[in-house]
Design a protein around this motif. Structure first.
Motif, short mmCIF file in Angstrom:
data_model
loop_
_atom_site.label_atom_id
_atom_site.label_comp_id
_atom_site.label_asym_id
_atom_site.label_seq_id
_atom_site.Cartn_x
_atom_site.Cartn_y
_atom_site.Cartn_z
N MET A 225 0.68 -1.69 0.46
CA MET A 225 -0.12 0.37 0.35
C MET A 225 1.22 1.43 -0.08
O MET A 225 0.60 2.42 -0.63
N ALA A 226 1.93 0.90 0.89
CA ALA A 226 3.03 2.16 0.69
C ALA A 226 3.64 2.92 -0.66
O ALA A 226 3.89 3.25 -1.03
N SER A 227 4.00 1.37 -1.11
CA SER A 227 4.25 1.86 -2.69
C SER A 227 3.46 1.81 -3.14
O SER A 227 3.72 3.48 -4.66
N ILE A 228 2.02 1.76 -3.49
CA ILE A 228 1.28 2.37 -4.24
C ILE A 228 1.23 4.39 -4.15
O ILE A 228 0.83 5.02 -5.27
N VAL A 229 1.16 4.77 -2.67
CA VAL A 229 1.00 5.48 -2.48
C VAL A 229 1.75 5.94 -3.32
O VAL A 229 2.29 7.05 -4.34
N VAL A 230 3.39 6.16 -2.85
CA VAL A 230 4.68 6.42 -3.33
C VAL A 230 4.14 6.69 -5.43
O VAL A 230 4.50 7.59 -5.80
N LEU A 231 3.89 5.37 -5.81
CA LEU A 231 3.59 5.99 -7.40
C LEU A 231 2.48 7.03 -7.97
O LEU A 231 2.56 7.09 -8.65
N LEU A 232 1.74 6.98 -6.49
CA LEU A 232 0.55 7.25 -7.47
C LEU A 232 0.42 9.80 -6.98
O LEU A 232 0.48 9.77 -7.79
N VAL A 233 1.55 9.64 -6.11
CA VAL A 233 1.97 10.43 -6.14
C VAL A 233 3.20 11.18 -7.25
O VAL A 233 3.31 12.19 -7.76
N ILE A 234 4.04 9.79 -7.49
CA ILE A 234 5.17 10.53 -8.84
C ILE A 234 4.08 10.56 -10.25
O ILE A 234 4.98 11.14 -10.83
N ILE A 235 3.49 9.70 -9.98
CA ILE A 235 2.31 9.82 -11.41
C ILE A 235 1.50 10.77 -11.44
O ILE A 235 1.75 11.66 -12.62
N ALA A 236 1.00 11.53 -10.44
CA ALA A 236 0.25 12.73 -10.49
C ALA A 236 1.25 13.57 -10.84
O ALA A 236 1.29 15.00 -11.28
N ILE A 237 2.56 14.42 -9.83
CA ILE A 237 3.59 14.62 -10.27
C ILE A 237 3.79 14.78 -11.28
O ILE A 237 3.87 16.40 -12.06
N VAL B 238 10.79 15.67 -14.69
CA VAL B 238 9.53 15.23 -14.75
C VAL B 238 9.35 14.70 -16.56
O VAL B 238 8.55 14.11 -16.04
N TYR B 239 9.90 15.42 -16.74
CA TYR B 239 9.60 14.96 -18.71
C TYR B 239 10.21 13.56 -18.17
O TYR B 239 9.80 12.14 -19.44
N GLY B 240 11.51 13.05 -17.41
CA GLY B 240 11.67 11.96 -17.79
C GLY B 240 11.49 11.46 -17.16
O GLY B 240 11.93 9.88 -17.54
N THR B 241 10.84 11.13 -15.66
CA THR B 241 10.53 10.34 -15.08
C THR B 241 8.67 10.08 -16.38
O THR B 241 8.68 8.66 -15.84
N PRO C 209 9.11 -2.96 -13.90
CA PRO C 209 10.48 -1.96 -13.38
C PRO C 209 11.59 -2.60 -14.02
O PRO C 209 12.42 -1.59 -13.85
N SER C 210 11.56 -3.77 -14.58
CA SER C 210 12.73 -4.26 -15.11
C SER C 210 12.77 -3.51 -16.18
O SER C 210 13.97 -3.56 -16.92
N VAL D 194 15.37 8.95 -8.23
CA VAL D 194 13.59 8.76 -8.52
C VAL D 194 13.68 7.60 -9.41
O VAL D 194 12.82 7.29 -8.95
N ILE D 195 14.71 7.15 -10.36
CA ILE D 195 14.83 5.39 -10.29
C ILE D 195 14.50 4.41 -9.68
O ILE D 195 13.67 3.26 -9.57
N SER D 196 15.49 4.95 -8.30
CA SER D 196 15.50 3.82 -7.49
C SER D 196 13.67 4.01 -6.64
O SER D 196 13.22 3.00 -6.60
N LEU D 197 12.78 4.90 -6.54
CA LEU D 197 11.89 4.82 -5.98
C LEU D 197 10.99 4.13 -6.60
O LEU D 197 10.10 3.45 -6.20
N ILE D 198 11.02 4.43 -8.24
CA ILE D 198 9.65 3.96 -8.72
C ILE D 198 10.18 2.19 -9.14
O ILE D 198 9.53 1.50 -8.93
N VAL D 199 12.16 1.64 -9.38
CA VAL D 199 12.17 0.63 -9.52
C VAL D 199 11.85 -0.23 -7.98
O VAL D 199 10.99 -1.39 -7.72
N LEU D 200 11.18 0.05 -7.39
CA LEU D 200 11.86 -0.13 -5.19
C LEU D 200 9.99 -0.26 -5.41
O LEU D 200 10.03 -1.83 -4.82
N ALA D 201 9.13 0.27 -5.20
CA ALA D 201 8.02 0.83 -5.31
C ALA D 201 7.25 -0.34 -6.25
O ALA D 201 6.60 -1.24 -5.73
#
Length: 361
Positions: free
Chosen positions: A61-73, A141-144, A290-291, A337-344
């Motif tokens: 659930m924490a991973s979903i929150v992190v991914l939603l925040v990154i996608i929203a940004i 942001v555009y790289g993400t 993530p791969s 940012v890469i680490s957060l996305i892949v880890l989440a």
């Protein structure tokens, strides 16, 4: 006499001897007790049951929150930030040559003088600027955006190709399965990095005139070559998993019953077999994202990613490598940012596996 015979229990019989019970022991259930039984016996589906278990996993659930925040940004930030990923910062229509290599939340001298004279507050450079005088936050942001789109598109491509190929091989078996799996073994042995380099060189002259002037021109030949490699090579793992699952399922009674009444093979796969592979499909697809993001990042890091000026997280890290000692934040930010996305995504994939894999529950 008849009632007396019913009350007496026969010898060595499993019949209940009702003579030992009072009339109060057989009172009818109240409406409240009936409702309680309905709640206790509430039916559920495979997906609802899996989601219920997933919600109990705090890491998922924490991973979903992190991914939603990154996608929203990534979606909202370009509409708020006045800078572009490719434009050099200008002040009052003039290029600001002093707006290079700024620290986070720092303004150039020209920007400061403009704010003092006009009294207007300029949008801050949240992550500073790069060596070309471009806002680094909007480039991250555009790289993400690019990295997330690459990961999701690659996962969908792998899912479609691997699902179709693995379903056919596993369901028909025999010679068909033997030939298709040997093809998988050959493809599995091909080095993806070498194939991407070769395709980039071969397709450079062929694809560039075709994509010129289209939306694919921003991605460039290297990125299109990467998608082609994903379609050619990365689906083999999914195909193997689906094939193994179907080999176990196709001999079950409900599949044999469907065959006996003349159900077409395509309908058996769609209605009976593939829905029972849903756990494997969800888990493998979630772990494929993530791969693919990591693959795109290191390919962009070595210069095989998107075309300039469009950027990705890997190309941002590559650009920051030369100034790592003087401006370390330029490397740290995209790496984080890469680490957060892949880890989440990995933690979410583990949570989905725990929730939807019936063998673990």
């Amino acid at each position: 006499m008849a009632e007396e015979k019913l009350k007496k229990r026969a010898f060595l019989s499993s019949q209940i001897d009702i003579s030992k019970f009072n009339a109060k022991d057989f009172e009818k259930a109240t409406d409240e007790e009936k409702k309680q039984q309905d709640v206790m016996g509430e039916s559920t589906t495979f997906f609802k049951d899996g989601m219920r278990r997933l919600r109990k996993n705090p890491l998922a659930m924490a991973s979903i929150v992190v991914l939603l925040v990154i996608i929203a940004i990534a979606i909202v930030a370009p509409h708020i930030c006045p800078y572009s990923y490719s434009s050099i910062i200008t002040v009052n229509g003039r290029r600001d040559k002093g707006a290079t290599n700024l620290a986070p939340m720092e303004y150039s001298e020209l920007e400061q003088s403009y704010m003092e004279e006009s009294g207007e507050k300029l949008f801050p450079h949240l992550f500073g600027t790069d060596s070309m005088g471009r806002d680094y936050f909007i480039r991250v942001v555009y790289g993400t955006r690019v990295s997330l789109v690459v990961g999701i598109v690659a996962a969908v491509m792998v899912l479609i190709i691997g699902l179709i190929y693995g379903s056919i091989a596993g369901y028909f078996g025999g010679t068909v399965d033997l030939i298709m799996m040997r093809i998988v073994d050959v493809i599995y042995s091909l080095p993806d990095m070498l194939i991407i380099i070769l395709l980039s060189v071969v397709l450079q002259e062929r694809l560039e005139p075709l994509i010129k002037g289209t939306s694919f021109a921003k991605l460039g030949v290297n990125m299109i070559s990467m998608f082609i490699v994903f379609a050619l090579l990365y689906w083999v793992g999914m195909a193997r998993l689906i094939r193994g699952q179907i080999l176990q399922i196709k001999n079950n009674e409900y599949v044999l019953a469907a065959k006996s009444i003349g159900t077409p093979n395509g309908k058996i796969l769609r209605k009976h077999i593939i829905p029972n592979c849903l756990s494997i499909i969800i888990i493998t697809t979630a772990l494929q994202i993530p791969s693919a993001i990591f693959t795109e990042s290191y390919l962009s890091f070595i210069g095989l990613g998107v075309n300039i000026p469009l950027t990705s997280l890997g190309s941002l890290a590559n650009d920051a490598r030369g100034a790592m000692q003087t401006y370390p934040l330029r490397l740290v930010i995209p790496a984080v940012v890469i680490s957060l996305i892949v880890l989440a995504f990995n933690l979410l994939g583990d949570g989905l596996r725990d929730a939807f894999d019936t063998k673990l529950n």
